[in-house]
Design a protein around this motif. Sequence first.
Motif, PDB file in Angstrom:
ATOM      1  N   PRO A 121       0.815  -1.228   0.000  1.00  0.00           N
ATOM      2  CA  PRO A 121       0.000   0.000   0.000  1.00  0.00           C
ATOM      3  C   PRO A 121       0.843   1.271   0.000  1.00  0.00           C
ATOM      4  N   MET A 122       2.149   1.150   0.314  1.00  0.00           N
ATOM      5  CA  MET A 122       3.043   2.312   0.270  1.00  0.00           C
ATOM      6  C   MET A 122       3.271   2.796  -1.150  1.00  0.00           C
ATOM      7  N   LEU A 123       2.893   1.962  -2.133  1.00  0.00           N
ATOM      8  CA  LEU A 123       3.075   2.362  -3.536  1.00  0.00           C
ATOM      9  C   LEU A 123       1.950   3.290  -3.992  1.00  0.00           C
ATOM     10  N   ALA A 268      -3.801  -6.027   2.388  1.00  0.00           N
ATOM     11  CA  ALA A 268      -2.866  -6.532   1.380  1.00  0.00           C
ATOM     12  C   ALA A 268      -3.106  -8.008   1.125  1.00  0.00           C
ATOM     13  N   GLY A 269      -2.574  -8.511   0.028  1.00  0.00           N
ATOM     14  CA  GLY A 269      -2.728  -9.926  -0.319  1.00  0.00           C
ATOM     15  C   GLY A 269      -3.857 -10.130  -1.317  1.00  0.00           C
ATOM     16  N   GLY A 270      -3.833 -11.260  -2.001  1.00  0.00           N
ATOM     17  CA  GLY A 270      -4.734 -11.533  -3.114  1.00  0.00           C
ATOM     18  C   GLY A 270      -6.213 -11.381  -2.817  1.00  0.00           C
ATOM     19  N   VAL A 271      -6.663 -11.778  -1.626  1.00  0.00           N
ATOM     20  CA  VAL A 271      -8.100 -11.720  -1.314  1.00  0.00           C
ATOM     21  C   VAL A 271      -8.585 -10.265  -1.254  1.00  0.00           C
ATOM     22  N   THR A 272      -7.652  -9.337  -1.036  1.00  0.00           N
ATOM     23  CA  THR A 272      -8.013  -7.918  -1.001  1.00  0.00           C
ATOM     24  C   THR A 272      -8.496  -7.428  -2.363  1.00  0.00           C
ATOM     25  N   ALA A 273      -8.279  -8.242  -3.405  1.00  0.00           N
ATOM     26  CA  ALA A 273      -8.810  -7.878  -4.721  1.00  0.00           C
ATOM     27  C   ALA A 273     -10.334  -8.045  -4.738  1.00  0.00           C
ATOM     28  N   ASN A 274     -10.891  -8.696  -3.719  1.00  0.00           N
ATOM     29  CA  ASN A 274     -12.345  -8.934  -3.663  1.00  0.00           C
ATOM     30  C   ASN A 274     -13.112  -7.610  -3.502  1.00  0.00           C
ATOM     31  N   LEU A 275     -13.962  -7.323  -4.473  1.00  0.00           N
ATOM     32  CA  LEU A 275     -14.638  -6.020  -4.500  1.00  0.00           C
ATOM     33  C   LEU A 275     -15.569  -5.808  -3.327  1.00  0.00           C
ATOM     34  N   LYS A 276     -16.266  -6.893  -2.936  1.00  0.00           N
ATOM     35  CA  LYS A 276     -17.214  -6.743  -1.829  1.00  0.00           C
ATOM     36  C   LYS A 276     -16.467  -6.427  -0.524  1.00  0.00           C
ATOM     37  N   ARG A 280     -16.992  -3.109   1.714  1.00  0.00           N
ATOM     38  CA  ARG A 280     -17.315  -3.203   3.140  1.00  0.00           C
ATOM     39  C   ARG A 280     -16.303  -2.378   3.951  1.00  0.00           C
ATOM     40  N   MET A 281     -15.028  -2.427   3.549  1.00  0.00           N
ATOM     41  CA  MET A 281     -13.992  -1.662   4.248  1.00  0.00           C
ATOM     42  C   MET A 281     -14.190  -0.161   4.038  1.00  0.00           C
ATOM     43  N   ASP A 282     -14.572   0.209   2.825  1.00  0.00           N
ATOM     44  CA  ASP A 282     -14.832   1.631   2.546  1.00  0.00           C
ATOM     45  C   ASP A 282     -15.975   2.152   3.416  1.00  0.00           C
ATOM     46  N   GLU A 283     -17.026   1.333   3.534  1.00  0.00           N
ATOM     47  CA  GLU A 283     -18.172   1.741   4.375  1.00  0.00           C
ATOM     48  C   GLU A 283     -17.719   1.923   5.825  1.00  0.00           C
ATOM     49  N   TYR A 284     -16.874   0.996   6.284  1.00  0.00           N
ATOM     50  CA  TYR A 284     -16.355   1.068   7.655  1.00  0.00           C
ATOM     51  C   TYR A 284     -15.573   2.371   7.846  1.00  0.00           C
ATOM     52  N   ALA A 285     -14.726   2.697   6.856  1.00  0.00           N
ATOM     53  CA  ALA A 285     -13.920   3.921   6.950  1.00  0.00           C
ATOM     54  C   ALA A 285     -14.825   5.153   7.015  1.00  0.00           C
ATOM     55  N   LYS A 286     -15.924   5.129   6.228  1.00  0.00           N
ATOM     56  CA  LYS A 286     -16.825   6.284   6.211  1.00  0.00           C
ATOM     57  C   LYS A 286     -17.551   6.463   7.524  1.00  0.00           C
ATOM     58  N   SER A 287     -17.828   5.342   8.207  1.00  0.00           N
ATOM     59  CA  SER A 287     -18.637   5.418   9.422  1.00  0.00           C
ATOM     60  C   SER A 287     -17.772   5.455  10.683  1.00  0.00           C
ATOM     61  N   SER A 288     -16.454   5.616  10.539  1.00  0.00           N
ATOM     62  CA  SER A 288     -15.594   5.665  11.723  1.00  0.00           C
ATOM     63  C   SER A 288     -14.464   6.652  11.451  1.00  0.00           C
ATOM     64  N   ARG A 291      -8.889   5.245   8.839  1.00  0.00           N
ATOM     65  CA  ARG A 291      -8.607   5.383   7.399  1.00  0.00           C
ATOM     66  C   ARG A 291      -8.179   4.022   6.864  1.00  0.00           C
ATOM     67  N   VAL A 292      -8.733   3.651   5.712  1.00  0.00           N
ATOM     68  CA  VAL A 292      -8.430   2.342   5.143  1.00  0.00           C
ATOM     69  C   VAL A 292      -7.627   2.527   3.853  1.00  0.00           C
ATOM     70  N   PHE A 293      -6.570   1.737   3.697  1.00  0.00           N
ATOM     71  CA  PHE A 293      -5.697   1.827   2.516  1.00  0.00           C
ATOM     72  C   PHE A 293      -5.628   0.470   1.823  1.00  0.00           C
ATOM     73  N   PHE A 294      -5.777   0.485   0.497  1.00  0.00           N
ATOM     74  CA  PHE A 294      -5.606  -0.744  -0.283  1.00  0.00           C
ATOM     75  C   PHE A 294      -4.559  -0.491  -1.363  1.00  0.00           C
ATOM     76  N   PRO A 295      -3.844  -1.542  -1.722  1.00  0.00           N
ATOM     77  CA  PRO A 295      -3.056  -1.396  -2.948  1.00  0.00           C
ATOM     78  C   PRO A 295      -4.031  -1.467  -4.126  1.00  0.00           C
TER      79      PRO A 295
END
Length: 336
Positions: A121-123, A268-276, A280-288, A291-295
């Motif tokens: 995610p640093m990239l 990070a990792g392959g499963v993070t490519a899962n859109l759902k 879900r993580m984006d919703e969590y970030a919005k409601s708290s 801050r959530v970071f993905f590659p």
Amino acid sequence: MRMQILGIETSCDETGIAVYHSERGVLGHAVYAQLELHNRYGGVVPELASRDQIRKTTPMIRQLLSDLNLNLQDINGIAYTVGPGLAGALMVGATIGRSLAYALNIPGIGVHHMEAHLLAPMLEDPAPQFPFLSLVVSGGHTMLVRVDGLGQYKTLGESLDDAAGEAFDKTAKLLGFDYPGGPQIAKAALKGELNRFIFPRPMVDRPGLDFSYSGLKTFAANTFYKHPNDPQAIADIALAFEEAVIDSLMIKCKRAIKETQLNQLVMAGGVTANLKLRQRMDEYAKSSDVRVFFPRPEFCTDNGAMVAYAGCQRLMRGERDSLEIKIRPRWPLEEV
Ligand code: KG4
Ligand code: ZN
């Protein structure tokens, strides 16, 4: 000191090559996935993987450098994955990387595959700042790690049995999908009926931050055998399974954030490519206030850019490997 690093990733069934510039970022990268090769076996066959790594690695390095209008002489350091992973496959990248570094008289550094995923995610821009909490979910690992700085990793929880990606792959195989199964389950789940089947959320009633996914796989199998000749059941099981995995990941992440009081969550990792999962993580970030970071998706699965980046950070600190070609197929993250 400015550096231009060649990254080589060959820990499993992907060949990843990249050039990372310490100031300009990723200049280019290429990934070759050995999908068809392992498809008919329903999983990665180590011997086939290493033979294909031998075929692909050197031509891909040549091609990428030529695409970028670079020569080997423009490179000032080489980073290659040395573990954890499949011994034969690791040996290919480590041997090529170490030998090239020797021939060019430049430093070479062996990289920990999970450290590379952790730092991917640093990239991105914006990048997270240390310290942060990282959830690494791939085909081989499911772990929550506290990251205080480069090389300062504390595993807070991990899977006691199958990794989440592995459970995706095994459940996909059961449902008749090709390898790798994660994307296929996600696709089938789009046609599923929510709540027709409800799968358990493993480990959530227990304290702590560990995960378990082998029970979900068995639950999927039992449900599948109870509904023969029912094509809709496949989509419904895919959806129920995906929901259960995502829920359990979300619950543990929220718990870890609460326990560590960190406010940045990195995935990070392959499963993070899962859109759902990303939604879900984006919703969590919005409601708290977390801050959530993905590659970006192509840096979630195995790639050379994350290896070049991790290697560059270590080389800039003055770390170098000796001339010995040494791989570590089993290598705990804390020992980095
Ligand atoms: O990080 P990765 O490329 O390789 C390992 O180091 O394991 O992760 C591969 C895993 C596979 O298990 C694959 O099924 C899973 O990531 N995966 C997904 C998705 N894309 C890849 N799982 C769920 N949903 C996806 N969209
Ligand atoms: Zn990986």
